[in-house]
Design a protein around this motif. Structure first.
Motif, PDB file in Angstrom:
ATOM      1  N   UNK A  46       0.618  -1.062   0.036  1.00 28.40           N
ATOM      2  CA  UNK A  46       0.367   0.452  -0.255  1.00 28.40           C
ATOM      3  C   UNK A  46       0.697   1.657   0.412  1.00 28.40           C
ATOM      4  N   UNK A  47       1.880   0.963   0.595  1.00 29.42           N
ATOM      5  CA  UNK A  47       3.017   2.480   0.491  1.00 29.42           C
ATOM      6  C   UNK A  47       3.159   3.223  -1.030  1.00 29.42           C
ATOM      7  N   UNK A  48       3.246   2.158  -2.297  1.00 31.20           N
ATOM      8  CA  UNK A  48       3.569   2.634  -3.418  1.00 31.20           C
ATOM      9  C   UNK A  48       2.154   3.202  -3.615  1.00 31.20           C
ATOM     10  N   UNK A  49       1.075   3.620  -3.263  1.00 38.53           N
ATOM     11  CA  UNK A  49      -0.242   4.569  -3.473  1.00 38.53           C
ATOM     12  C   UNK A  49       0.719   5.341  -3.835  1.00 38.53           C
ATOM     13  N   UNK A  50       1.213   6.574  -3.270  1.00 36.24           N
ATOM     14  CA  UNK A  50       2.134   7.687  -2.767  1.00 36.24           C
ATOM     15  C   UNK A  50       2.851   7.689  -4.467  1.00 36.24           C
ATOM     16  N   UNK A  77      -6.643  -0.794  -5.899  1.00 33.17           N
ATOM     17  CA  UNK A  77      -6.746  -0.608  -3.879  1.00 33.17           C
ATOM     18  C   UNK A  77      -7.142  -2.576  -3.444  1.00 33.17           C
ATOM     19  N   UNK A  78      -6.593  -3.114  -2.930  1.00 35.83           N
ATOM     20  CA  UNK A  78      -7.795  -4.565  -2.422  1.00 35.83           C
ATOM     21  C   UNK A  78      -7.965  -4.236  -1.341  1.00 35.83           C
ATOM     22  N   UNK A 132      -1.634  -6.099   6.607  1.00 37.89           N
ATOM     23  CA  UNK A 132      -0.983  -4.965   7.148  1.00 37.89           C
ATOM     24  C   UNK A 132       0.758  -5.075   7.317  1.00 37.89           C
ATOM     25  N   UNK A 133       0.905  -6.944   6.403  1.00 40.49           N
ATOM     26  CA  UNK A 133       2.881  -7.044   6.700  1.00 40.49           C
ATOM     27  C   UNK A 133       3.063  -6.327   5.417  1.00 40.49           C
ATOM     28  N   UNK A 134       2.673  -6.100   4.214  1.00 42.12           N
ATOM     29  CA  UNK A 134       3.059  -5.379   3.569  1.00 42.12           C
ATOM     30  C   UNK A 134       3.062  -3.891   3.129  1.00 42.12           C
ATOM     31  N   UNK A 135       2.584  -3.227   4.060  1.00 44.10           N
ATOM     32  CA  UNK A 135       2.628  -1.985   3.893  1.00 44.10           C
ATOM     33  C   UNK A 135       3.609  -0.829   3.696  1.00 44.10           C
ATOM     34  N   UNK A 136       4.556  -1.606   4.600  1.00 43.14           N
ATOM     35  CA  UNK A 136       6.073  -0.701   4.775  1.00 43.14           C
ATOM     36  C   UNK A 136       7.008  -1.635   3.539  1.00 43.14           C
TER      37      UNK A 136
END
Length: 375
Positions: free
Chosen positions: A206-210, A221-222, A227-231
């Motif tokens: 999800x951090x790739x969104x910006x 987005x799914x 949560x493990x993928x966020x950073x």
């Protein structure tokens, strides 16, 4: 000390591990540089360019490899079609081999390196830290691959990219989907946008969104992202529930797209299968898929290694070495990455190679050392 560079013999490989500019730098460090005749031709570097930079250019392989201290490579692949050419017969035991060794795919070759007591560094294992940026070959090569993937898709697509207003009517812009917003994916987004396409992108992080939105792309987005993928810097394997939601979302996006470019890879594992035959068959005839993950198996079920296949009117490109198609730019960047790494392991005062395994960069990239696989 002596550094050697051979002409790459891997299929579809046009890059070379040293440019005339890096030869000059290596000479300034005190190295003798030996280069095989014709090694840089596919990258637009002539033998004369290398000679003027101070290299010894010869077609005698024994002269190049005998007593060499460092062998710079693009790929680890040997010339299996020529039994008379065998690097192992000519390389000294003390040699340091630096290149894109693909250790996960070339396990038997890595074992041979260990048996021969070669010291080897796999540049694709470079850690993602600030100090290593100047040596990060994955970033420099993926950047070019992302650009070239869009150009290849544009060449095969029988439509123009931007919206065009004409007296005869309006041409709608191309719709492009990028799966995987790493370095290659982000460059593909930027290139597609420059050409006038409407670009959407999906990434498990999800951090790739910006980053996607900063380039003018729409981020898909799914819901209830892991949560493990966020950073994460690199993608890791997701849960089964996430995969099911991901597949449904991708299927809908693929159906609406004129071009799909996939870049999703998990280090050390087979690339995740993201585009099924059914999804391909849902696309309009004339659409194009570029599978940049073919080097680890591919993201599309119908991709074929180093081929373009057509299924139900959809063109599927599975070239494994997209950066090599722009070798005139890829080689100087790759050569500079290698030069920066050589400077890390070379002590200028003692004029010796120093393998400091406490250094994070060296520890991460070192594969074989003193007869052992150490990574």
């Amino acid at each position: 000390m002596k550094i050697s560079i051979l002409k790459e013999r891997a299929i579809n490989e046009s890059r070379v591990a040293a440019s005339p500019d890096t030869v000059k730098k290596l000479k300034e460090l005190g190295f003798e540089v030996y280069i095989e005749k014709g090694a840089g031709e596919a990258s637009n570097f002539s033998d004369e360019d290398y000679k003027n930079a101070g290299a010894k250019v010869t077609n005698v392989i024994f002269e190049i490899l005998a007593d060499t201290d460092i062998l710079l490579k693009v790929q680890a692949t040997l010339d299996n079609n020529n039994e008379e050419f065998n690097e192992f017969k000519l390389l000294p035991e003390k040699v340091v081999i630096i290149g894109l060794l693909s250790p996960f795919e070339n396990k038997a070759l890595i074992e041979q390196y260990a048996n021969k007591k070669y010291t080897s560094f796999a540049m694709e294992l470079m850690p993602r830290i600030t100090r290593a940026q100047s040596m990060d070959v994955l970033s420099s090569m993926s950047n070019l691959a992302g650009y070239k993937s869009v150009i290849e898709a544009a060449n095969e697509l029988n439509s123009v990219f931007p919206m065009m207003m004409t007296a005869a009517g309006t041409i709608s812009p191309v719709k492009m989907l990028i799966i995987g917003a790493g370095v290659a994916g982000l460059q593909a987004i930027a290139t597609g946008r420059r050409l006038g396409a409407i670009v959407s992108a999906f990434d498990i992080r999800s951090a790739a969104k910006e980053q996607v939105e900063s380039l003018g792309g729409k981020f898909i987005e799914v819901p209830n992202d892991d949560a493990a993928q966020k950073d994460q810097v690199y993608a890791t394997e997701a849960s089964d529930d996430y995969k099911a939601k991901q597949q449904a979302l991708i299927a809908e996006a693929v159906k609406k797209s004129d071009i799909v470019i996939t870049t999703s890879m998990i280090p050390g594992k087979k690339a995740p299968l993201l585009i099924s035959q059914e999804m391909v068959e849902s696309m309009k005839p004339g659409s194009v898929i570029v599978d940049l993950a073919m080097i680890t198996g591919g993201n599309c079920q119908l991709s074929q290694k180093d081929q373009m296949v057509v299924h139900n009117g959809v063109k599927i490109i599975g070239y494994t070495n997209m950066a090599s198609k722009v070798a005139a730019d890829a080689s100087p960047l790759y050569a500079r990455n290698l030069l920066n790494f050589v400077e890390l392991i070379y002590d200028k005062e003692s004029k010796k190679i120093v393998i400091n395994q406490e250094d994070e960069i060296i520890k991460s990239t070192l594969v074989t050392y003193q007869g052992q696989i150490v990574n």
